[in-house]
Design an enzyme around this catalytic site. Structure first.
Site, PDB file in Angstrom:
ATOM      1  CB  ILE A  13      60.883  42.848 -18.036  1.00 25.59           C
ATOM      2  CG1 ILE A  13      61.114  41.473 -18.665  1.00 25.59           C
ATOM      3  CG2 ILE A  13      62.226  43.482 -17.678  1.00 25.59           C
ATOM      4  CD1 ILE A  13      61.758  41.530 -20.044  1.00 25.59           C
ATOM      5  N   GLY A  14      60.488  44.249 -14.970  1.00 23.23           N
ATOM      6  CA  GLY A  14      60.526  45.534 -14.301  1.00 23.23           C
ATOM      7  C   GLY A  14      59.387  45.818 -13.342  1.00 23.23           C
ATOM      8  CB  THR A  18      63.588  40.386  -7.600  1.00 25.44           C
ATOM      9  OG1 THR A  18      63.675  39.603  -8.801  1.00 25.44           O
ATOM     10  CG2 THR A  18      64.699  39.969  -6.647  1.00 25.44           C
ATOM     11  CG  ASP A  82      62.684  36.151  -8.583  1.00 26.28           C
ATOM     12  OD1 ASP A  82      62.779  34.979  -9.030  1.00 26.28           O
ATOM     13  OD2 ASP A  82      63.620  36.975  -8.635  1.00 26.28           O
ATOM     14  CB  ILE A 135      63.288  48.937 -16.991  1.00 26.64           C
ATOM     15  CG1 ILE A 135      62.399  47.687 -16.905  1.00 26.64           C
ATOM     16  CG2 ILE A 135      64.532  48.633 -17.828  1.00 26.64           C
ATOM     17  CD1 ILE A 135      61.782  47.280 -18.215  1.00 26.64           C
ATOM     18  NE  ARG A 138      65.229  45.690 -13.864  1.00 26.41           N
ATOM     19  CZ  ARG A 138      64.401  44.649 -13.872  1.00 26.41           C
ATOM     20  NH1 ARG A 138      63.893  44.215 -12.730  1.00 26.41           N
ATOM     21  NH2 ARG A 138      64.073  44.046 -14.982  1.00 26.41           N
ATOM     22  CG  LEU A 182      48.864  48.552  -4.717  1.00 22.23           C
ATOM     23  CD1 LEU A 182      48.585  47.057  -4.737  1.00 22.23           C
ATOM     24  CD2 LEU A 182      48.645  49.118  -3.319  1.00 22.23           C
ATOM     25  CG  PHE A 184      55.604  46.400  -3.523  1.00 22.72           C
ATOM     26  CD1 PHE A 184      56.871  45.845  -3.435  1.00 22.72           C
ATOM     27  CD2 PHE A 184      54.891  46.248  -4.695  1.00 22.72           C
ATOM     28  CE1 PHE A 184      57.414  45.145  -4.503  1.00 22.72           C
ATOM     29  CE2 PHE A 184      55.428  45.553  -5.779  1.00 22.72           C
ATOM     30  CZ  PHE A 184      56.692  45.003  -5.673  1.00 22.72           C
TER      31      PHE A 184
END
Length: 212
Positions: A13-14, A18, A82, A135, A138, A182, A184
């Site tokens: 998670i996180g 996605t 995802d 987390i 978002r 990374l 991205f």
């Protein structure tokens, strides 16, 4: 026969599944399969009382993943998801009671018997600190009740599962990206290097329709 590209992105998670799936979809012009999260009516209750709401939560996710993959099977378009449906077992094994997990596993086996299988897996991993930061950024309300120990154990579950997956499926390439080093989402050059590695992997054995 050339295989239709189907990429599945996994990780705890996180970690950014996605966000990367959206980037891949745009770059390769692939159909995007995006997991339904906010629409799960049991998820908020799950994070406040896992024992009471875990079975309903996992069944909702499993049925939605099944429906998306069934639709994909009908028209065989290049796609990126995802998630991989195997995550249903990762979460269920962590959250369900023994008898509930046995029932869940039987349903899972029936639903996935003839599922389209990804031919490339992307595994994103990161430290607990990085996951917690993302987390928080978002800002999903229901994730505020998530316990750090749960997330840490889930990350370890993913690590073990991916090691087993690679051993059992040697013909499916698994690309691993360390999301501590990374970023991205914030750095275009990180995303570009990842997309280039993904493109090379696809070119080795999966036909693509070109990049945008």
């Amino acid at each position: 026969m050339e295989r239709v590209p189907f990429i599945a992105i996994e990780g705890p998670i996180g970690v950014g599944k996605t966000s990367l799936a959206k980037a891949i979809s745009a770059y390769f012009s692939f159909e995007l399969l995006k997991e339904i999260v906010d629409e799960n009516p049991f998820l908020g209750k799950f994070y406040t009382n896992k024992e009471e709401w875990s079975f309903q939560t996992e069944m909702f996710f499993l049925c939605n993943r099944y429906k998306q993959l069934e639709d994909l099977k009908q028209h065989r378009q290049p796609a990126v998801a995802d998630y991989h449906i195997f995550k249903s077992l990762i979460f269920a094994r962590r959250t369900l009671k023994t008898d509930e997990f046995e029932k869940f596993s039987k349903i899972y086996d029936i639903l996935t018997a003839d599922m389209p299988q990804p031919n490339v897996i992307i595994y994103l991993h990161a430290s607990l600190e990085t996951l917690l930061k993302r987390i928080e950024i978002r800002g999903r309300a229901f994730e505020k009740n998530m316990q750090e120990t749960y997330l840490q154990k889930l990350s370890a579950d993913y690590g073990r599962f991916m090691s087993r997956f690679e051993a059992e499926h040697p013909n499916i390439p698994v690309l691993k990206f360390d999301c501590d080093t990374l970023d991205f989402i914030r750095h275009e050059h990180d995303l570009k290097s990842m997309l280039q590695e993904i493109a090379l992997t696809l070119q080795k054995g999966v036909h693509t329709h070109g990049t945008s």
